[in-house]
Scaffold this motif. Sequence first.
Motif, PDB file in Angstrom:
ATOM      1  N   VAL A  67      -0.915  20.482   0.237  1.00 37.19           N
ATOM      2  CA  VAL A  67       0.502  20.754   0.477  1.00 37.19           C
ATOM      3  C   VAL A  67       0.658  21.271   1.899  1.00 37.19           C
ATOM      4  N   GLY A  68       1.890  21.259   2.380  1.00 35.61           N
ATOM      5  CA  GLY A  68       2.181  21.810   3.693  1.00 35.61           C
ATOM      6  C   GLY A  68       2.603  23.265   3.583  1.00 35.61           C
ATOM      7  N   ILE A  69       2.109  24.087   4.500  1.00 39.46           N
ATOM      8  CA  ILE A  69       2.516  25.489   4.557  1.00 39.46           C
ATOM      9  C   ILE A  69       3.000  25.796   5.973  1.00 39.46           C
ATOM     10  N   ASP A  70       3.830  26.806   6.091  1.00 40.00           N
ATOM     11  CA  ASP A  70       4.386  27.165   7.392  1.00 40.00           C
ATOM     12  C   ASP A  70       3.293  27.634   8.348  1.00 40.00           C
ATOM     13  N   HIS A  71       3.445  27.243   9.615  1.00 43.66           N
ATOM     14  CA  HIS A  71       2.505  27.663  10.654  1.00 43.66           C
ATOM     15  C   HIS A  71       3.312  27.991  11.905  1.00 43.66           C
ATOM     16  N   LYS A  72       3.083  29.153  12.489  1.00 39.84           N
ATOM     17  CA  LYS A  72       3.932  29.623  13.584  1.00 39.84           C
ATOM     18  C   LYS A  72       3.788  28.801  14.861  1.00 39.84           C
ATOM     19  N   VAL A  73       2.702  28.070  15.009  1.00 40.90           N
ATOM     20  CA  VAL A  73       2.495  27.270  16.217  1.00 40.90           C
ATOM     21  C   VAL A  73       2.814  25.795  15.974  1.00 40.90           C
ATOM     22  N   SER A  74       2.242  25.235  14.923  1.00 43.46           N
ATOM     23  CA  SER A  74       2.370  23.791  14.676  1.00 43.46           C
ATOM     24  C   SER A  74       3.523  23.428  13.744  1.00 43.46           C
ATOM     25  N   GLY A  75       4.262  24.422  13.269  1.00 43.97           N
ATOM     26  CA  GLY A  75       5.355  24.153  12.335  1.00 43.97           C
ATOM     27  C   GLY A  75       4.868  24.131  10.898  1.00 43.97           C
ATOM     28  N   GLN A  76       3.904  23.271  10.631  1.00 43.68           N
ATOM     29  CA  GLN A  76       3.243  23.224   9.331  1.00 43.68           C
ATOM     30  C   GLN A  76       1.751  23.002   9.533  1.00 43.68           C
ATOM     31  N   SER A  77       0.985  23.350   8.523  1.00 45.75           N
ATOM     32  CA  SER A  77      -0.437  23.015   8.497  1.00 45.75           C
ATOM     33  C   SER A  77      -0.792  22.621   7.068  1.00 45.75           C
ATOM     34  N   VAL A  78      -1.989  22.093   6.911  1.00 43.99           N
ATOM     35  CA  VAL A  78      -2.419  21.590   5.605  1.00 43.99           C
ATOM     36  C   VAL A  78      -3.166  22.676   4.838  1.00 43.99           C
ATOM     37  N   PRO A 129      -0.644  13.772   2.546  1.00 45.37           N
ATOM     38  CA  PRO A 129      -1.619  14.508   1.737  1.00 45.37           C
ATOM     39  C   PRO A 129      -2.667  13.624   1.080  1.00 45.37           C
ATOM     40  N   CYS A 130      -2.255  12.430   0.666  1.00 44.52           N
ATOM     41  CA  CYS A 130      -3.188  11.528  -0.008  1.00 44.52           C
ATOM     42  C   CYS A 130      -4.397  11.204   0.869  1.00 44.52           C
ATOM     43  N   ASP A 131      -4.168  11.056   2.188  1.00 48.11           N
ATOM     44  CA  ASP A 131      -5.274  10.758   3.102  1.00 48.11           C
ATOM     45  C   ASP A 131      -6.304  11.881   3.097  1.00 48.11           C
ATOM     46  N   VAL A 132      -5.807  13.118   3.110  1.00 44.26           N
ATOM     47  CA  VAL A 132      -6.699  14.277   3.136  1.00 44.26           C
ATOM     48  C   VAL A 132      -7.402  14.431   1.789  1.00 44.26           C
ATOM     49  N   GLU A 133      -6.658  14.230   0.721  1.00 41.94           N
ATOM     50  CA  GLU A 133      -7.233  14.361  -0.624  1.00 41.94           C
ATOM     51  C   GLU A 133      -8.343  13.347  -0.863  1.00 41.94           C
ATOM     52  N   PHE A 158       0.855  -1.184   0.000  1.00 41.79           N
ATOM     53  CA  PHE A 158       0.000   0.000   0.000  1.00 41.79           C
ATOM     54  C   PHE A 158       0.892   1.237   0.000  1.00 41.79           C
ATOM     55  N   ILE A 159       0.665   2.136  -0.941  1.00 42.31           N
ATOM     56  CA  ILE A 159       1.426   3.381  -1.013  1.00 42.31           C
ATOM     57  C   ILE A 159       0.657   4.465  -0.274  1.00 42.31           C
ATOM     58  N   VAL A 160       1.345   5.159   0.609  1.00 39.10           N
ATOM     59  CA  VAL A 160       0.705   6.222   1.385  1.00 39.10           C
ATOM     60  C   VAL A 160       0.957   7.582   0.741  1.00 39.10           C
ATOM     61  N   ASP A 161       2.206   7.896   0.451  1.00 39.23           N
ATOM     62  CA  ASP A 161       2.536   9.170  -0.190  1.00 39.23           C
ATOM     63  C   ASP A 161       4.031   9.238  -0.441  1.00 39.23           C
ATOM     64  N   ARG A 162       4.460  10.319  -1.082  1.00 37.12           N
ATOM     65  CA  ARG A 162       5.883  10.563  -1.262  1.00 37.12           C
ATOM     66  C   ARG A 162       6.475  11.087   0.043  1.00 37.12           C
ATOM     67  N   VAL A 163       7.708  10.680   0.342  1.00 37.17           N
ATOM     68  CA  VAL A 163       8.382  11.158   1.545  1.00 37.17           C
ATOM     69  C   VAL A 163       8.444  12.683   1.547  1.00 37.17           C
ATOM     70  N   LYS A 164       8.787  13.260   0.398  1.00 41.60           N
ATOM     71  CA  LYS A 164       8.973  14.711   0.319  1.00 41.60           C
ATOM     72  C   LYS A 164       7.659  15.480   0.415  1.00 41.60           C
ATOM     73  N   ASP A 165       6.529  14.799   0.202  1.00 34.33           N
ATOM     74  CA  ASP A 165       5.231  15.473   0.279  1.00 34.33           C
ATOM     75  C   ASP A 165       4.613  15.413   1.668  1.00 34.33           C
ATOM     76  N   MET A 166       5.203  14.621   2.555  1.00 34.34           N
ATOM     77  CA  MET A 166       4.647  14.466   3.897  1.00 34.34           C
ATOM     78  C   MET A 166       4.649  15.806   4.638  1.00 34.34           C
ATOM     79  N   GLY A 181       4.354  17.703  15.101  1.00 32.79           N
ATOM     80  CA  GLY A 181       5.037  16.435  15.309  1.00 32.79           C
ATOM     81  C   GLY A 181       4.318  15.229  14.744  1.00 32.79           C
ATOM     82  N   PHE A 182       3.108  15.415  14.238  1.00 31.00           N
ATOM     83  CA  PHE A 182       2.342  14.312  13.654  1.00 31.00           C
ATOM     84  C   PHE A 182       2.535  14.284  12.135  1.00 31.00           C
ATOM     85  N   ASN A 183       2.709  13.077  11.598  1.00 28.12           N
ATOM     86  CA  ASN A 183       2.843  12.927  10.148  1.00 28.12           C
ATOM     87  C   ASN A 183       1.474  12.978   9.482  1.00 28.12           C
ATOM     88  N   VAL A 184       1.353  13.837   8.491  1.00 28.86           N
ATOM     89  CA  VAL A 184       0.123  13.927   7.704  1.00 28.86           C
ATOM     90  C   VAL A 184       0.474  13.609   6.253  1.00 28.86           C
TER      91      VAL A 184
END
Length: 272
Positions: free
Chosen positions: A206-217, A187-191, A169-177, A182-185
Motif C-alpha cells: 500500500v502507499g503511505i505518506d512520505h514528507k519528501v516523495s509524497g508517498q512511499s511503498v 503494488p502488483c509489480d512489487v508484490e 494485461f492487468i497492472v493494478d487498480r487505479v485507486k491502489d496506484m 511523481g512516478f507511478n508504482v
Amino acid sequence: VLNPREIKQLIEPLKKYNIGVITGVNTLFGVLVRHKDFKKLNWSKLKVAISGGMPLDKKVSDLWQSVVGKPIVQGYGLTECSPVVSAESYETSEYTGSVGKPLIGTTIKTFDQSLNELQANDIGEIGIKGPQVMGSYWHREDLNKEVFTKDGFFLSGDMGYLDEHGRVFIVDRVKDMIIVSGFNVYPCDVEQVLNQHPDVEESACVGIDHKVSGQSVKAFVVKKPGSILDKHTLIEHCKEHLTHYKIPRKIEWIESLPKSNVGKILKRKLTQ
C-alpha cells in the motif's frame, strides 16, 4: 456450499470426484497447492483451471503446474460486465501474465487521464464496450457520467495495457496506484517480486505518506512457517529486481492478510 476458508473441507470432495474444471482466485489456488494432501488428488480429468478476481502470482501458477501438470489460465471481468470480458484459451500451455483476449463482440481499449486512446503496450485505464456491459448505474447519473466515455466505453477502474497481439494485461487498480516522487508504482509489480522470495508466503503493498516523495511503498508480508527471513534480506532481494522508487520503505510482518469470503485481499483494512 463449501467454505473456501476451510481448505481441509474443500479438499475432501476433490478426493471423491475427478473434476474437469476448477475456478478460484490466486490466494485460493496458493493455499490449495501448498496443502499437505494436495499432491494426493487425482487431476487426470482436469481440462482447465481458471483464475480471476485478482492477479495470478507466477510462483503460485508455476507450483500448480508442477503438481497438476496443467497451467492456471486467467480471465478478467467485472460485475458491471455480467461479468466476463476477456479470457485466455484453455489450451494455454504456461503462465503468460495475460488475462487473454476480449470475448467475441467485446472491444477493449486503454485511455490516459484525458481519455485519449493509448497505443499497444501503453498503460492506461481499461475501457470496455460490448453487449455484456451494463447500461447504467440505477439512478446514479452523476456516477454514470464518470464511468462512461462519450463513445460508450465503460471505464473499469483497472490499469492495464494491450500488447501488439491484442492480449490484455492487468497492472493494478487505479485507486491502489502509489505515486512516489511523481512516478507511478503499481503494488502488483512489487508484490510479484516479494512473493518470488522463497521465504515469503504472500504479501500486499500500500502507499503511505512520505514528507519528501509524497508517498512511499509499505509492504505487509506473511513469512512461510519457520522462516527466519529478516527485513534487510528482503529489501536486498527487492533491490535486485526493482527500481529504487518501487522498493518498500517499510516492511511489516503479519500473520495473515485480511481477505474476503472468496479470498480477495482487502487492502483497505491494511490502511485503517
